[in-house]
Design a protein around this motif. Structure first.
Motif, short mmCIF file in Angstrom:
data_model
loop_
_atom_site.label_atom_id
_atom_site.label_comp_id
_atom_site.label_asym_id
_atom_site.label_seq_id
_atom_site.Cartn_x
_atom_site.Cartn_y
_atom_site.Cartn_z
N ALA A 1 22.53 168.78 -18.92
CA ALA A 1 23.34 167.62 -18.58
C ALA A 1 22.53 166.62 -17.76
CB ALA A 1 24.58 168.06 -17.80
N ALA A 2 21.83 167.11 -16.74
CA ALA A 2 21.05 166.21 -15.88
C ALA A 2 19.95 165.51 -16.67
CB ALA A 2 20.45 167.01 -14.72
N ASP A 3 19.25 166.24 -17.50
CA ASP A 3 18.15 165.68 -18.29
C ASP A 3 18.64 164.55 -19.19
OD1 ASP A 3 15.65 165.41 -19.51
OD2 ASP A 3 16.09 166.94 -20.99
N ASN A 4 19.75 164.79 -19.88
CA ASN A 4 20.24 163.78 -20.83
C ASN A 4 20.90 162.61 -20.12
OD1 ASN A 4 19.86 164.62 -23.82
ND2 ASN A 4 20.38 166.52 -22.75
N LEU A 5 21.51 162.83 -18.98
CA LEU A 5 22.07 161.71 -18.21
C LEU A 5 20.95 160.79 -17.71
CD1 LEU A 5 24.87 163.61 -16.30
CD2 LEU A 5 25.22 161.69 -17.87
N LEU A 6 19.84 161.38 -17.30
CA LEU A 6 18.69 160.56 -16.91
C LEU A 6 18.19 159.75 -18.09
CD1 LEU A 6 16.79 163.17 -14.73
CD2 LEU A 6 17.70 160.99 -13.91
N PHE A 7 18.13 160.35 -19.26
CA PHE A 7 17.69 159.66 -20.47
C PHE A 7 18.58 158.45 -20.76
CE2 PHE A 7 18.23 159.13 -25.09
CZ PHE A 7 16.92 158.81 -25.45
N LEU A 8 19.88 158.59 -20.47
CA LEU A 8 20.82 157.50 -20.72
C LEU A 8 20.76 156.42 -19.65
CD1 LEU A 8 23.86 159.67 -21.84
CD2 LEU A 8 22.56 158.10 -23.30
N GLY A 9 20.08 156.70 -18.54
CA GLY A 9 19.92 155.68 -17.51
C GLY A 9 20.76 155.88 -16.27
N ALA A 10 21.47 157.00 -16.16
CA ALA A 10 22.30 157.25 -14.98
C ALA A 10 21.43 157.60 -13.77
CB ALA A 10 23.27 158.39 -15.26
N GLU A 11 22.01 157.40 -12.58
CA GLU A 11 21.38 157.84 -11.34
C GLU A 11 21.90 159.26 -11.05
OE1 GLU A 11 22.18 155.04 -8.26
OE2 GLU A 11 21.54 153.32 -9.46
N VAL A 12 21.03 160.26 -11.14
CA VAL A 12 21.45 161.65 -11.13
C VAL A 12 21.01 162.34 -9.85
CG1 VAL A 12 21.23 163.89 -12.28
CG2 VAL A 12 21.42 161.80 -13.64
N THR A 13 21.96 163.06 -9.24
CA THR A 13 21.68 163.98 -8.15
C THR A 13 22.11 165.37 -8.60
OG1 THR A 13 22.04 162.28 -6.46
CG2 THR A 13 22.17 164.59 -5.76
N ALA A 14 21.16 166.31 -8.63
CA ALA A 14 21.45 167.68 -9.08
C ALA A 14 21.46 168.60 -7.86
CB ALA A 14 20.42 168.14 -10.09
#
Length: 490
Positions: free
Chosen positions: A32-45
């Motif tokens: 989930a985190a990897d693909n959200l980053l690919f989409l351009g989201a700001e991710v905190t895991a």
């Protein structure tokens, strides 16, 4: 951020500026985190565990631009300025991070919800979904085998195989996905609309997660979510009235049908057994007066009742997708279950030794026990709040004897004393020195007679004494083989 914008997010949306917390850093959390980053989201895991594998994945995500907190207590507090939480399966709604999200009005999606929203709008592969207390993985793998036999690009995903987010984001689209869903995953799923879905059975399980006074009701309600918005077929178990009630209550797409599966002769609209044949009376034009042959019982890897029921459910889902009779037959004929599922270990001196370590709750153990006539039952482990009275009452005539091990073995012993007081029971304990499975196998051999089956179907989870159910099964099989080798050498 505006709540309506969050609700509208999908694969082609602008994710820039969307602040997402990914709770849990296992296989699905990382995907989930990897693909959200690919989409351009700001991710905190966030994750409290610090295993070597998670540390390596954390470094990869940091290089991609994620903020990663991997330490004890990392999930105790939800960060400020969060627009969305994506949670890994198994996180209880009462966990601090998720409770804070609800209190602050932050949407909580599971991995399945995220995956559904990230499907390619130009080629969204249909989902054929499976849940139930037992048999999910076997059924989904059978379904995958059938779909592949039909020449389709298909994968088993979700609670088995490939993480579902990875599958939907694959640059080469799948034709169809066979999706295994747990109650935990379904709890956080809100918009999925499966092409066809099946609930195989419902029995007590995970009552340590659903631990309130209405725990069993809440567990069943989460399972029932799989039928919501189904497009073509709701497949249910005619031997389990609870699954039929779920179909009756489901809000489905107009035209979706209810299709039952049965180990008896099917009525029009169902699938089932006629003599030694698996047959379809649901997806053929002449179903009112005839049936289409799918395969013979002899063509299946096992004729254990629960295995046959799983095959019927898989066949019904495949037929709902339009798969041919021949592909169903070819897929079922070629399918072999994973290890530790009613797996033959050995036959020696008239005694059959069987490893069904995957039977990790009473319902699964009962299904396994009913496949054999005279059984020395090996049981015990972590009961997870389950009870064994119904199991013992239903199978006591089959029990030659019982060997108990593990932390919660007394729960089973108490049920045996109430409902099968004449059945011999040997308690090998959990804390004694030496190899526990050596003691189990020696005790079982002392109880078994020629023609009996010694069956490891623990009805409990394994983590009190073993690394996994697979480890438990391997230890059992190794101990059986060592005993046979010793007896052969003397």
């Amino acid at each position: 951020m505006d709540r309506d914008r969050i609700d509208d997010l999908g694969r082609t949306s602008d994710w820039s500026g969307v602040r997402v917390v990914v709770a849990g850093f296992g296989v699905s959390g990382y995907a989930a985190a990897d693909n959200l980053l690919f989409l351009g989201a700001e991710v905190t895991a966030l994750d409290d565990a610090t295993s070597e594998a998670k540390v390596e994945k954390a470094e990869l995500l940091r290089t991609l631009g994620a903020t990663v907190r991997l330490e004890p207590g990392a999930t105790a507090v939800l960060p400020d300025d969060v627009d969305l939480v994506v949670t890994s399966p198994g996180w209880k709604p009462t966990s601090p991070l998720l409770a804070q999200a609800v209190e602050r009005g932050v949407p909580v999606w599971g991995e399945v919800e995220l995956a559904w929203r990230l499907r390619d709008p130009d080629s969204p592969a249909p989902w054929l979904c499976v849940t139930g207390t037992n048999g999910k993985t076997t059924t989904v793998q059978m379904l995958q085998s059938i779909l592949l036999a039909a020449g389709l690009r298909a994968a088993a995903v979700g609670n088995v195989g490939l993480p579902i987010v990875e599958a939907v984001m694959d640059p080469e689209p799948y034709d169809v996905l066979a999706v295994e869903l747990s109650s935990f995953q379904l709890h956080y799923t809100h918009s999925m609309s499966a092409e066809a879905a099946a609930v195989l059975n419902i029995a007590e399980d995970h009552l340590d997660w659903y631990d309130g006074p209405d725990g069993m009701r809440d567990y069943a309600a989460d399972k029932a979510r799989i039928y919501e918005r189904v497009q073509r077929a709701c497949v249910y178990n005619l031997a389990d009235a609870a699954t039929e009630e779920m179909v009756r209550e489901a809000d489905v797409v107009e035209g979706a049908r209810a299709v039952g599966f049965t180990l008896g002769t099917p009525a029009s609209g169902d699938v089932g057994i006629v003599e030694d044949l698996l047959v379809d009376r649901a997806f053929i034009e002449g179903r009112a007066t005839s049936a289409a042959e799918l395969c013979t019982l002899d063509e299946l890897a096992s004729q254990a009742p629960h295995f046959v029921a799983n095959a019927l459910a898989a066949a019904a889902l495949a037929r709902a997708h339009g798969v041919s009779q021949q592909a169903v037959r070819d897929g079922l004929r070629s399918f072999r279950p994973d290890g530790h599922r009613i797996a033959l270990v050995a036959e020696h001196d008239g005694i059959t030794w069987v490893d069904d370590s995957k039977a990790t709750n009473p319902h699964a153990a009962q299904s396994s026990l009913t496949a054999y006539d005279d059984v020395v039952w090996v049981a015990g482990g972590l009961a997870k709040g389950a009870r064994f009275d119904d199991l013992v009452a239903a199978t006591r005539e089959r029990l030659r004897g019982v060997v108990l091990l593990g932390r919660d073995r007394q729960v089973i012993a108490d049920a045996l004393s109430r409902h099968a007081p004449d059945v011999p029971v040997i308690d090998v304990g959990a804390d004694e020195t030496g190899d526990p499975m050596e003691r189990v196998v020696d005790a079982a051999a002392g109880l078994a007679r020629s023609g009996d089956t010694v069956l490891l179907a623990p009805g409990c989870a394994s983590m009190d004494m073993f690394a996994s159910y697979a480890h438990r099964g391997e230890e059992f099989a190794d101990a059986v083989r060592r005993r046979i080798a010793r007896s052969t050498d003397t």
